[in-house]
Design a protein around this motif. Sequence first.
Motif: not given
Length: 193
Positions: A38-40, A113-116, A154-155, A178-181
Amino acid sequence: MIINLQKGEKISLTKENSNLTKLLVGLGWDTNEYSGGFAFDLDASAFLLDQNGNASGIEDFIFYNNLEGGNGSVIHTGDNLTGEGEGDDEVIKIDLQKIPERIKKIAITVTIYEAVKRVQNFGQVANAYVRVINELTNEEFIHYDLGEDFSVETAVVVCEIYRHNDEWKFGAVGSGFSGGLQALCANYGLQAG
């Protein structure tokens, strides 16, 4: 003259320069070689916060689906889906004179985006930085390299621009989540949908 800051350092934006009214906050990054398929897609955001450190609603969350807030005082110039190329990957414009009085702090963040789903984290990101430019003169005057202190996050809260007495200041934060957006939104009193 460019001032290079380290994590945790703070500096006044307006004490020495009372004419400073319009900022460009440029954020950039590279990704390490990665074969996950996947692209970042890293995304810059701004949270407009009250004296308690909370956003009052989705209108105080400026990101790729809500490019403007704070009565037009904060504008995201658009989502860069790949982060490829030289220079700033995403830019947020801030007009200090237009920021509503109830807003005491602007937290500038970057998420993956969609890190997990993509099994990505900031341990795979390199050369991340934020720089502040006087929009009227196009001069960069603050630069903060985030370093490579991240692993599973992730953020990241990159920096804060905040009111202190009668001046605006810049704080180099560099704090990972951790846990992103969703984690960031919860931290600032919002529920991500």
